[in-house]
Each structure stands twice: as C-alpha cells, then as structure tokens.
Design a protein around this motif. Structure first.
Motif, PDB file in Angstrom:
ATOM      1  N   ALA A   1       1.733   4.852   1.062  1.00 18.90           N
ATOM      2  CA  ALA A   1       1.932   5.337   1.938  1.00 18.90           C
ATOM      3  C   ALA A   1       2.148   7.182   2.911  1.00 18.90           C
ATOM      4  O   ALA A   1       3.678   6.967   2.895  1.00 18.90           O
ATOM      5  CB  ALA A   1       3.050   4.823   3.466  1.00 18.90           C
TER       6      ALA A   1
ATOM      7  N   MET B   1      -0.562   6.687   7.695  1.00 21.18           N
ATOM      8  CA  MET B   1      -0.721   5.612   6.961  1.00 21.18           C
ATOM      9  C   MET B   1       0.631   4.698   7.192  1.00 21.18           C
ATOM     10  O   MET B   1       0.743   3.553   7.718  1.00 21.18           O
ATOM     11  CB  MET B   1      -1.120   5.802   5.906  1.00 21.18           C
TER      12      MET B   1
ATOM     13  N   ARG C   1       1.212  -0.868  -0.027  1.00 16.68           N
ATOM     14  CA  ARG C   1       0.045   0.703  -0.372  1.00 16.68           C
ATOM     15  C   ARG C   1       0.504   1.399  -0.053  1.00 16.68           C
ATOM     16  O   ARG C   1       1.990   1.344   0.857  1.00 16.68           O
ATOM     17  CB  ARG C   1      -0.946  -0.412   1.042  1.00 16.68           C
TER      18      ARG C   1
ATOM     19  N   TYR D   1       1.223   1.014   6.323  1.00 12.60           N
ATOM     20  CA  TYR D   1       0.870   0.250   5.162  1.00 12.60           C
ATOM     21  C   TYR D   1       2.315   0.782   4.700  1.00 12.60           C
ATOM     22  O   TYR D   1       3.116   1.714   4.550  1.00 12.60           O
ATOM     23  CB  TYR D   1      -0.056   2.127   5.087  1.00 12.60           C
TER      24      TYR D   1
END
Length: 426
Positions: A361, A366, A359, A371
């Motif tokens: 970030a 995050m 993911r 992430y």
C-alpha cells in the motif's frame, strides 16, 4: 565414398522431420515461424542426435534464407567475422530477410567469441540459430541470450525411434535393397539412449558386418555382440555421459561415497567438463539433501567457485571432498517436493487474488481500499509470530511442505506445530 546412414536419411523438409511435435506439430512454434516467414534468433537446447542441425537447415529451406554454418569446436572470431561479412553482402539480394548463421555447439564459444556475434544479431545482419547440449543459461552470455528465443528439444522416445528404424529400412537407398528383419529392438534402443544418430550408426555397423547375400536378422544378442567388438569410448555428449552422471547422482543420493568417488573418477578420466559436474552437485545439494543439511548447498556452491579458480588437475581434490561430504550427509527431498506441489497447484488454480491484508500500500488510495489492512506485523507479537492466513482463501487448506524424517527437520516440525496449532499436519 558413401555418406553415413544418418546423413543419407537427413530430412530436407519439415514434413519428413521426426519428433519434437511440440515445436514442429500443427500448432508448434517452429511451424508458426515458417508459416509467418518471420524468424527470430534462436537457440536449440537438447541432447545430441535429436535433430538440432537438421531443424535449422529445414527452417532455412522452408523460408528460403541463405544458410551459413560454423562449428564452435573449430571456429574462431576470424571465422565468425568472415561469415558475417559474407552474410551482409548477400543480404541485399534477399530483400530484408537476413541470412541464417547456424553455430553448432555454441556453448563452446568463449565470451569474446560470443561477443563478436552481438552487433550482427542486434542489427539483423544475420539471424542466429545456435545449438547446444548444455544449459544456455550457464554457457551463453546474457547479452546474447536476451536477443534469442530458447527452444528445448527432447530425446527420442520409443515411438520416434521405431519410426526412424522403419524409415531406414524402407527408404534408404542401400538398406531397402537388403533383406533385413529386426526381431528385437530393446538393445538398439538402449544403445541409442534416445540419440537418433547413434541408433542409425549402430544399425549401419551391424548391417555392414553381415553377409548381404543372406537374410539379416537382428536380435538383441547380435547387437550387443557387434557393439562389444567395437567398444564405444566415453563420449561427453553421448550415452555414457548421461549414464555415468546418472550413476554418479544416484550413488550420492544413496549415501555411497565409494561409488560416488568412483563415478567421479570415471568422468574426470573421460575428460568431462568439471563445471558440468560441479553444477550437478549444486542441484543435488538442494534436491536430495536440502533442509536435512543446508550447509550442503554452501559446500557445493563453494566447490563450483573453487574449481573455476583452480582448474584441473587439482580441482579433482576439491570435487572429491564435496562429493564425499554430500554422500555422507543426511538426505531430504522436502524442498524439491514442496516446490513441485506448489508449481502444480499454481497450474491448476491460476492467478488467485492476493489477500488484501498482504498487498502493498504505497499510496493513500490503496490504503483507503484496505490494502495491507489487518496485516499483523510479526515482530510486534510474542515469539515474533502472529496467526494469520497468508495463502489465497481458495487454497488456504493446502499443505505443500512436509518435513522429512531427519533431526534438522524435526526441529522445523516442532517449530511449525507450536505456532500453527494443527494447520501443518505431519
């Protein structure tokens, strides 16, 4: 003078319309539009003779809208502006429901002609319904596409063709009074190519050449005999268009340059759109050659660009070069099969979670939520590779790409096996 059979049988209401159940069935999009009396601008895309014009007229009847019709073959900007002006004048008499402007063969309009429609569609002076046999993504300008919903119509299948034949024999004002028996239907269906209008034209041609005092028995032999006595010329929007492009593509896929160039010549002599041919070559370069020779896609794309600059008759040489190159290239459909498997997998598994390590970030929050954590940056490792699972965990064992048996992809196979240590099984 009597109207042709296809015109006499043209349905006037949705309940009589044959085919396109995905649009006009109980839960179909067109059925919902009619029920809600809310019509957006539309483009109907599909092969000839499947009811695009008829469906537009039925919609206008069902929702009680004024209906204006233009053909892109013989209409210009002046005609468009004239119809739009009439539509604006009539709109006041019909509340806020804008009149329908139906444009047949809209892909034949030039950019300036399509531009002349934008303001009328944007300001709802008219509701546009366009019909096209060509992919609107290529032939309709983006500004107009963004203002329209595209609905795809399908060729008639055996069931729809049989329904149409029965309707012709039992409901047509002329044919129902004749003693007609259809003993064999294969030739009729083959001649139609899924085109309802062509089916009815062939049927009418056969019937008119028989003695109406006798029983008319239609068998395949009679159909072929009558049609051969009145041969059909190459029709860019008809059955031969699809048969010859099919033979053309299969010849290239089958690595036969002689046949491929022959079918190319047949299309060029018949006046086929050279851009249509070139687009098919681009698709084939990925679908049938793909990773066996990635340069094929470059060649096909360059061919498309070149013929747009050069035009006919010299474009024939460029197309011939590309066709021979593609026909003599090694073949692989691994990319085609891989994306089909992937699309099917997505349909079956839905929106699976993206692994946290993959993911993005961009914010501290995050990052605090892990992430991007544990993502190994490939360039920090030997050979620019780090073993990591990039698939959602539920489908981590799925294998979508399988190499074909060609020298180029054998290199891919060695590359993947060396790094993934058995994950990719070939």
């Amino acid at each position: 003078m009597k109207a042709p059979l296809a015109e006499r049988l043209r349905p006037k209401q949705l309940s009589d319309y044959i085919g396109q159940d995905h649009l006009v069935g109980k839960d179909g999009l067109i059925s919902k539009i009619i029920k809600q009396q809310s019509l957006p601008s539309l483009i109907f895309w599909g092969p000839p003779g499947i009811g695009k014009t008829t469906l537009a007229q039925i919609i206008a009847n069902e929702i009680n809208r004024p209906f204006y019709k233009l053909s892109a073959i013989n209409s210009g900007v002046k005609d468009i502006r004239s119809v739009i002006q009439k539509a604006k004048q009539s709109q006041g008499m019909f509340s806020q429901n804008s009149p329908i402007l139906f444009i047949d063969e809209i892909h034949r309009f030039s950019k300036s002609q399509q531009d002349s429609l934008l303001e009328a569609v944007e300001k709802a002076w008219v509701t546009l319904i366009g019909a096209t046999t060509e992919n609107p993504s290529f032939e309709v300008i983006s500004a107009l596409l963004s203002r329209c919903q595209i609905y795809t119509l399908k060729s008639f299948g055996k069931e729809e063709l049989e329904t149409l034949l029965d309707k012709a024999l039992t409901e047509d004002s002329l044919l129902k009074n004749l003693d007609i028996q259809i003993k064999e239907k294969t030739a009729l269906f083959r001649m139609s190519g899924g085109d309802a209008r062509k089916l009815l034209n062939v049927l009418e041609l056969i019937v008119t050449q028989q003695n109406h005092k006798d029983k008319i028995i239609i068998r395949d032999e009679l159909v072929y005999k009558v049609v051969q006595e009145k041969p059909l010329k190459y029709d860019k929007s008809g059955e031969q268009h699809y048969d010859i492009i099919s033979a053309f593509i299969k010849s290239i896929r089958g690595s036969d340059p002689n046949a491929a160039v022959y079918w190319l010549a047949r299309m060029l002599e018949g006046g086929e759109d050279i851009k249509f041919i070139a687009r098919r070559l681009i698709i084939l370069a990925s679908e049938d050659i793909g990773l066996a020779n990635p340069t094929a896609l470059v060649m096909a794309n360059n061919t498309f660009q070149a013929i747009n600059v050069i035009g006919m008759p010299e474009a024939r040489i460029i197309l011939s070069q590309c066709v021979i190159y593609l026909a003599t290239s090694p073949k692989s459909n691994s990319a085609y099969m891989a994306i089909n498997k992937a699309m099917d997998l997505v349909t079956k598994t839905g929106d699976l979670e993206v692994p946290l390590s993959l993911r993005n970030a961009p914010t501290q929050l995050m990052k605090d939520l892990d992430y991007g954590k544990s993502y190994p940056y490939a360039h920090d490792y030997d050979g620019n590779f780090a073993f990591h699972d990039f698939m959602p965990k539920e489908i981590s064992s799925e294998n979508l790409y399988t190499t074909s048996d060609n020298s180029r992809e054998k290199q891919n196979k060695d590359f993947l096996n060396k790094r993934w240590k058995g994950k990719y099984e070939f």
